[in-house]
Enzyme design. Structure first.
Site, PDB file in Angstrom:
ATOM      1  N   ASP A  78      17.092  -3.627  31.540  1.00 41.13           N
ATOM      2  CA  ASP A  78      16.523  -2.840  30.441  1.00 41.13           C
ATOM      3  C   ASP A  78      17.608  -2.322  29.501  1.00 41.13           C
ATOM      4  OD1 ASP A  78      13.915  -3.148  31.432  1.00 41.13           O
ATOM      5  OD2 ASP A  78      14.175  -1.457  32.789  1.00 41.13           O
ATOM      6  N   SER A  79      18.658  -1.728  30.070  1.00 39.67           N
ATOM      7  CA  SER A  79      19.732  -1.207  29.217  1.00 39.67           C
ATOM      8  C   SER A  79      20.491  -2.341  28.544  1.00 39.67           C
ATOM      9  CB  SER A  79      20.683  -0.320  30.019  1.00 39.67           C
ATOM     10  OG  SER A  79      21.320  -1.043  31.057  1.00 39.67           O
ATOM     11  N   CYS A 139      -5.589  -3.054   1.823  1.00 35.61           N
ATOM     12  CA  CYS A 139      -5.460  -3.264   3.266  1.00 35.61           C
ATOM     13  C   CYS A 139      -6.804  -3.445   3.988  1.00 35.61           C
ATOM     14  CB  CYS A 139      -4.660  -2.120   3.889  1.00 35.61           C
ATOM     15  SG  CYS A 139      -3.894  -2.559   5.475  1.00 35.61           S
ATOM     16  N   GLU A 171       0.826  -1.205   0.000  1.00 35.03           N
ATOM     17  CA  GLU A 171       0.000   0.000   0.000  1.00 35.03           C
ATOM     18  C   GLU A 171       0.867   1.264   0.000  1.00 35.03           C
ATOM     19  OE1 GLU A 171      -3.543   1.846   2.896  1.00 35.03           O
ATOM     20  OE2 GLU A 171      -2.369   0.106   3.517  1.00 35.03           O
ATOM     21  N   SER A 212       0.183  -3.073   6.855  1.00 38.11           N
ATOM     22  CA  SER A 212      -0.420  -3.535   8.101  1.00 38.11           C
ATOM     23  C   SER A 212       0.651  -3.652   9.178  1.00 38.11           C
ATOM     24  CB  SER A 212      -1.092  -4.900   7.863  1.00 38.11           C
ATOM     25  OG  SER A 212      -1.601  -5.432   9.064  1.00 38.11           O
ATOM     26  N   LYS A 264      -9.270   2.804  -2.163  1.00 28.02           N
ATOM     27  CA  LYS A 264      -9.539   2.161  -0.877  1.00 28.02           C
ATOM     28  C   LYS A 264     -10.936   2.517  -0.393  1.00 28.02           C
ATOM     29  CE  LYS A 264      -7.161   1.269   3.509  1.00 28.02           C
ATOM     30  NZ  LYS A 264      -5.934   1.558   4.297  1.00 28.02           N
TER      31      LYS A 264
END
Length: 551
Positions: A298-299, A148, A41, A185, A112
């Site tokens: 996390d890091s 889509c 798309e 999508s 669309k």
């Protein structure tokens, strides 16, 4: 009929780059004897263009680029998504359209029909909807062309009832031999299940195979996984393109071989974050990334993703210890950097924090120490990391997770400083799962980082659970409230303590102002903080107050 799938990675507004990519893909698939080539798309301009669609010059560039592409299209037709002006001047000024290009001309244009306005989508803001899908006769086949959302009318899809027209039902009455769907999508966890269910329903309803070509790559917060495929009229997957990989592929329409999609959720999450970071960086002009290494989970996960996305030579890890940083955290940060092979620097912040407290002491005289002083550490780190980012022209990555961002367990202008929040849509427990996945073959993230209690280390002996409930409880409440939109009473009915729920919901509501100022984050869940969740900053409603006992 041999269908050529051009699962390409486009960039919003890069008309020349997109044009070259489209023509290269077309040429390759044509050489492979494709009978028809389909693209994602809005391939010409990239997706999502958002308010660039309000600029006349952008629309003009889309038309001019399509014309240049079309002049290079031969006997093999190509279906190419573009922005088409609405010359009737009734309704919105443009259409989200697909051009059937063949022999140097545009012979048909599909528009669309269904314009989504939920989650991250806002297409009704820009586009005029098409009346119905077009049908093209080609090689003795009736081919329906959809874009889509036109096929996302599965009975179980929550937005189906919003539409007064059903393109799938319309096509089911046209005796089509093939339906083409050109898509952009975005991916999120469990999206593939939804997509397969939708495509299967459409194919069975229309008694027609569906060739689905989806966009690949990252654009801003969104990550597109590709996963293009050919579905039989009975709903089986006949041909599957890989996820998270730019791919050109040819498939015979009459094939009877079925394929199974063997996707692993953690692998998909990892791939999505890698491609999301990689595209955000290089499409923005960055070759390098920098991040603070705290020795925490996390890091560590963010650093590994950065290395996979940009290469170890393009990632700078910086330890910024304060006077209360634990030795094990400093050791874990160094070991992680060595395991990843990245540049590693240590920039102590103790003197900066002490000087800031001294400067502020006359103004704070007589006032008790609180989180203000704790946050001086995080803000000192942000100061130095931003300086490195500026000097090295390196994208600063924030390392906060969704659980922390939801309840405001983060410091504005401190650890929230940065250009991209890589794992901000990943709840804490999922961060741990991803860390173990990263370590599946060998230890990359130090075991001690995974095993030790999580801590921001802004005060001595601090751990996250001093301020928050266990993450098993916190993450479950947040999922129910943020993603599933359950009310206070509904969450209590799931078995959670009412006092804890009320406190968590208050924190979520109160910290919207922080999230508004956060770096953009990569979306990997059905509902992320960011463009898909639009809560007013100044408002008086709170779900934590509105319950059956006090309403």
């Amino acid at each position: 009929m041999k269908i050529g799938f051009a699962q390409i990675n486009t960039t919003v507004g890069d008309f020349k780059g997109n044009r070259d990519k489209i023509l290269a893909a077309y040429g390759s698939l044509k050489k492979q004897k494709a009978d028809i080539v389909i693209f994602p798309e809005l391939a010409v301009c990239g997706y999502p263009p958002r308010d660039l669609l309000l600029e006349d010059s952008f629309i003009q560039a889309s038309i001019e680029t399509l014309n240049k592409i079309t002049s290079n299209i031969g006997e093999t037709p190509a279906l190419i998504g573009f922005v088409q002006p609405n010359n009737d001047r009734k309704g919105k000024p443009i259409f989200n359209a697909v051009a059937w290009c063949q022999n140097g001309e545009i012979s048909d244009i599909a528009k669309k029909c269904l314009l989504p306005t939920y989650d991250v989508f806002d297409e009704d803001r820009y586009f005029q909807k098409g009346e119905k899908p077009i049908i093209v006769n080609y090689q003795n086949k009736k081919i329906g062309i959809t874009i889509c959302e036109d096929i996302w009318v599965h009975p179980d899809h929550p937005t189906t009832h919003n539409y007064s027209f059903n393109p799938v039902e319309y096509l089911s009455k046209q005796s089509t031999d093939l339906i083409l769907n050109l898509s952009a999508s975005p991916w999120h966890i469990d999206k593939e299940k939804e997509r397969n269910s939708t495509l299967t329903h459409a194919a069975k309803t229309c008694n027609s195979p569906i060739a689905y070509c989806n966009l690949i790559g990252g654009n801003d917060e969104l990550v597109f996984d590709g996963g293009s495929k050919l579905i039989s009229k009975t709903g089986e997957t006949l041909h599957q393109l890989p996820q998270f990989k730019e791919t050109l592929s040819l498939c015979e329409l009459d094939t009877t071989t079925t394929e199974k999609d063997e996707t692993n959720e953690l692998e998909s999450i990892h791939n999505a974050l890698v491609i999301g970071l990689k595209d955000y960086a290089w499409k923005s002009g960055f070759k390098k990334a920098v991040l603070g290494l705290s020795g925490g989970i996390d890091s560590a996960v963010t650093a590994e993703i950065a290395v996979k996305a940009l290469g170890k030579d393009n990632v700078i890890g910086i330890s910024l210890p304060s006077s209360i940083s634990s030795q094990h955290s400093k050791d874990d940060a160094k070991e992680l950097a060595e395991n990843l092979g990245i540049e590693y620097q240590v920039l102590p912040i103790g003197d900066i924090v002490a000087n800031a407290e001294q400067v502020l002491s006359p103004m704070f005289k007589g006032l008790a120490r609180d989180t203000t002083e704790e946050n001086l550490q995080a803000r000192s780190r942000g100061l130095l990391l931003m300086a490195v980012s500026n000097k090295m022209n390196a994208l600063l990555l924030t390392t906060g997770n969704k659980s922390e961002l939801a309840v405001g367990y983060c410091t504005l202008y401190g650890d929230m400083c940065g250009g991209l929040a890589v794992i901000s849509d990943l709840e804490k427990l999922k961060v741990y799962e991803l860390a173990r996945f990263i370590n599946r073959d060998k230890e990359i993230i130090p075991t001690s980082t995974i095993d030790k209690p999580p801590s921001a280390e802004l005060s001595p002996d601090q751990v996250d659970q001093d301020s928050l409930p266990p993450y098993e409880i916190l993450d479950a409440i947040l999922k129910a409230y943020v993603e599933e939109k359950k009310s206070f009473d509904e969450i209590i009915a799931l078995g959670f303590d009412s006092i804890i729920v009320k406190d968590i919901l208050k924190k979520v509501d109160r910290n919207e102002y922080k999230r508004k100022q956060a770096a953009p984050g990569l979306k990997i869940t059905p509902l992320a903080f960011g463009t898909g969740r639009r809560i007013p900053l100044v408002q008086k409603f709170s779900a934590s107050k509105f319950d059956s006992t006090n309403s």
